[in-house]
Design a protein around this motif. Structure first.
Motif, PDB file in Angstrom:
ATOM      1  N   THR A 269       0.839  -1.193   0.000  1.00  0.00           N
ATOM      2  CA  THR A 269       0.000   0.000   0.000  1.00  0.00           C
ATOM      3  C   THR A 269       0.875   1.245   0.000  1.00  0.00           C
ATOM      4  N   ALA A 284      -4.393  10.027  -0.907  1.00  0.00           N
ATOM      5  CA  ALA A 284      -4.705   8.701  -1.442  1.00  0.00           C
ATOM      6  C   ALA A 284      -3.833   7.661  -0.755  1.00  0.00           C
ATOM      7  N   SER A 285      -4.433   6.532  -0.444  1.00  0.00           N
ATOM      8  CA  SER A 285      -3.715   5.384   0.099  1.00  0.00           C
ATOM      9  C   SER A 285      -4.252   4.151  -0.610  1.00  0.00           C
ATOM     10  N   VAL A 286      -3.384   3.438  -1.341  1.00  0.00           N
ATOM     11  CA  VAL A 286      -3.876   2.335  -2.162  1.00  0.00           C
ATOM     12  C   VAL A 286      -2.724   1.435  -2.585  1.00  0.00           C
ATOM     13  N   LEU A 288      -1.731  -1.001  -5.766  1.00  0.00           N
ATOM     14  CA  LEU A 288      -2.134  -1.083  -7.165  1.00  0.00           C
ATOM     15  C   LEU A 288      -1.456  -2.251  -7.865  1.00  0.00           C
ATOM     16  N   TRP A 375     -16.171   4.738  -6.878  1.00  0.00           N
ATOM     17  CA  TRP A 375     -15.637   5.385  -5.690  1.00  0.00           C
ATOM     18  C   TRP A 375     -16.457   6.632  -5.331  1.00  0.00           C
ATOM     19  N   THR A 401      -7.226  -2.809  -7.149  1.00  0.00           N
ATOM     20  CA  THR A 401      -6.898  -1.935  -6.028  1.00  0.00           C
ATOM     21  C   THR A 401      -7.094  -2.681  -4.712  1.00  0.00           C
ATOM     22  N   ASN A 403      -6.841  -2.104  -0.252  1.00  0.00           N
ATOM     23  CA  ASN A 403      -6.731  -1.174   0.881  1.00  0.00           C
ATOM     24  C   ASN A 403      -6.849   0.282   0.423  1.00  0.00           C
ATOM     25  N   LEU A 404      -7.891   0.540  -0.355  1.00  0.00           N
ATOM     26  CA  LEU A 404      -8.066   1.861  -0.951  1.00  0.00           C
ATOM     27  C   LEU A 404      -8.706   2.843   0.024  1.00  0.00           C
ATOM     28  N   ARG A 405      -8.133   4.053   0.083  1.00  0.00           N
ATOM     29  CA  ARG A 405      -8.791   5.186   0.720  1.00  0.00           C
ATOM     30  C   ARG A 405      -8.392   6.437  -0.059  1.00  0.00           C
ATOM     31  N   ILE A 406      -9.389   7.213  -0.476  1.00  0.00           N
ATOM     32  CA  ILE A 406      -9.125   8.344  -1.348  1.00  0.00           C
ATOM     33  C   ILE A 406      -9.991   9.527  -0.940  1.00  0.00           C
TER      34      ILE A 406
END
Length: 464
Positions: A269, A284-286, A288, A375, A401, A403-406
């Motif tokens: 991540t 953004a935390s992700v 890819l 999203w 994707t 562990n996505l946080r945006i």
């Protein structure tokens, strides 16, 4: 195959342009012309230049290698360069959508404005090509070294062959400052690997570079200063591309035991952010992972340790551009909907992906999808999804994707706001499912026990 087998890390190339005169304003990005000229104060008398064009090919597009040999008044070489370059430009169309255009050098390259330079004046390497496009880089020197300062690139959207439906017409100029490592005088700077420089929706690619500024006595130096990516001990190799990484050898020297391919682990991540006026405007935390489907699937994990973030922030649109340092570029574009309503929301609208061959800069794969509605979350909040999601870019490319946080808008105090979770993370729906399944199983057990009990009771009697 891992992602490191398919592509290699690019080298850094000097970015340069002469500094503006003292007291002069800096040019605004996107103006028709810069407010100060890089050529006027540096012009030397009786300076001529010789330009040679070497035809070559690179991937999908025809590309020209350029060799510029600038001469001084005594007809001695004072500035020499040989390189290849290409430009990837994102521009707005008449329908207010955005497209990617590829601009390569053409056969009608000129060198007007190239200047030798001296102890007090910068050297300038300048070329013009196509329908009103130009590029230049300047160099300054000390007693022992020389280095580049600025790159200036002007592209002309009146060139309908490259920009057939551009909304904005005319020349657009961008300036990039990217200081290179100083090179010893009399040394030749060499970098075969691909470099990329990004600014104002333009990515510039350079490769197969050989240059020397402030050449002394008209003789090109014999000692090389290599870029970090060019290791002197490694022999030149042609790395596989997406098109051929799945091709296996047909020659077998000895029997090899069959083993199952090692599964690709989930990507790490990465944490990315953008700033506007020294304030964080996007977080953004992700993790890819690219899935390229050609012959056989190729999974490529994006390494956050080598990935840099760039882009733009706005009130109704924001773009996060990721450069993983291995000739892979991913753009995420977010927009705000219901802008006039009391409840406003944002969502992911467009994703653009470009994969390049680091050896020659050719485009291995360029794909985009501008019709997403992913999203979705309220403006002022963040979107979160811990589970794996898949973005279908086109028939050969997917992005996974993890562990996505945006949060692309209204970031406060450099922190994520309250998150709206995706349905995949919502475990509350599992409770009635588990309870229902348990009750159904209990009913089945009771029915089976009842049937078995009745059969045993009948077994104690005989028919008369």
């Amino acid at each position: 195959m891992t992602d490191g087998d398919a592509f290699a890390a690019p080298a850094r190339f000097p970015s340069a342009r002469p500094s503006p005169p003292h007291g002069a304003p800096s040019p605004a990005a996107g103006n028709m012309e810069p407010r100060w000229s890089p050529r006027g104060p540096l012009r030397l008398p009786r300076c001529s230049a010789c330009l040679l064009l070497l035809l070559g090919t690179a991937g999908f597009f025809l590309s020209y290698a350029v060799e510029v040999d600038v001469k001084d008044a005594s007809n001695a070489t004072c500035l020499y360069a040989h390189w290849m370059m290409r430009f990837l430009i994102k521009y707005e169309t008449n329908s207010s959508d955005y497209k990617n255009a590829t601009l390569s050098l053409s056969s009608n390259v000129t060198h007007d404005g190239s200047i030798c330079g001296n102890d007090t004046q910068a050297a300038l390497l300048a070329v013009q090509f196509g329908e009103g496009h130009s590029w230049s880089v300047n160099f300054t020197k000390t007693n022992e070294t020389y280095q580049a300062d600025f790159i200036t690139f002007t592209y002309n959207t009146n060139d309908t062959a490259v920009f057939p439906d551009a909304k904005r017409k005319g020349p657009i100029t961008i300036v990039v400052k990217d200081t290179m490592h100083p090179v010893q005088l009399n040394n030749v700077f060499v970098c075969h690997n691909t470099d990329s420089v990004e600014a104002e929706n333009v990515t510039q690619f350079f490769w197969n570079l050989t240059l020397q500024a402030f050449v002394q006595n008209g003789t090109i130096g014999k000692k090389e200063s290599r870029c970090d990516a060019d290791t002197p001990t490694s022999a030149p190799t042609v790395l596989p591309t997406v098109a051929n990484v799945t091709t296996a050898s047909t020659t077998t020297l000895s029997p090899v035991p069959t083993t199952a391919p090692k599964p690709v682990e989930n990507p790490d991540t990465g944490n990315y952010s953008l700033k506007s006026e020294n304030e964080t405007c996007l977080l953004a935390s992700v993790g890819l992972q690219l899935n390229v489907s050609r012959d056989k699937p190729l999974l490529i994990n994006i390494n956050p340790k080598t990935t840099s973030a760039d882009g733009t922030c706005g009130n109704t649109a924001a773009t996060l551009r990721l450069n993983d340092g291995n000739s892979r570029f991913i753009d995420f574009t977010f927009v705000v909907k219901n802008a006039s309503a009391n409840v406003r929301r944002f969502y992911l609208k467009e994703v653009n992906v470009t994969l390049l061959n680091h050896v020659n800069g050719s485009v291995i794969l360029s794909a985009d999808n501008n019709n997403f509605s992913k999203w979705d979350a309220s403006l002022g909040s963040s979107y979160m999804c811990r589970k794996e999601q898949t973005l279908e870019i086109n028939e050969v490319l997917q992005i996974h994707t993890f562990n996505l946080r945006i949060q692309p808008f209204l970031v406060k105090e450099n922190k994520f706001s309250t998150a709206q979770e995706c349905s995949l993370d919502d475990d509350t729906i599992l409770i009635p499912i588990v309870v229902g399944a348990a009750l159904a199983g209990l009913i089945v057990i009771i029915v089976i026990a009842y049937i078995i009990g009745r059969r045993k009771s009948y077994a104690g009697y005989q028919t008369l």
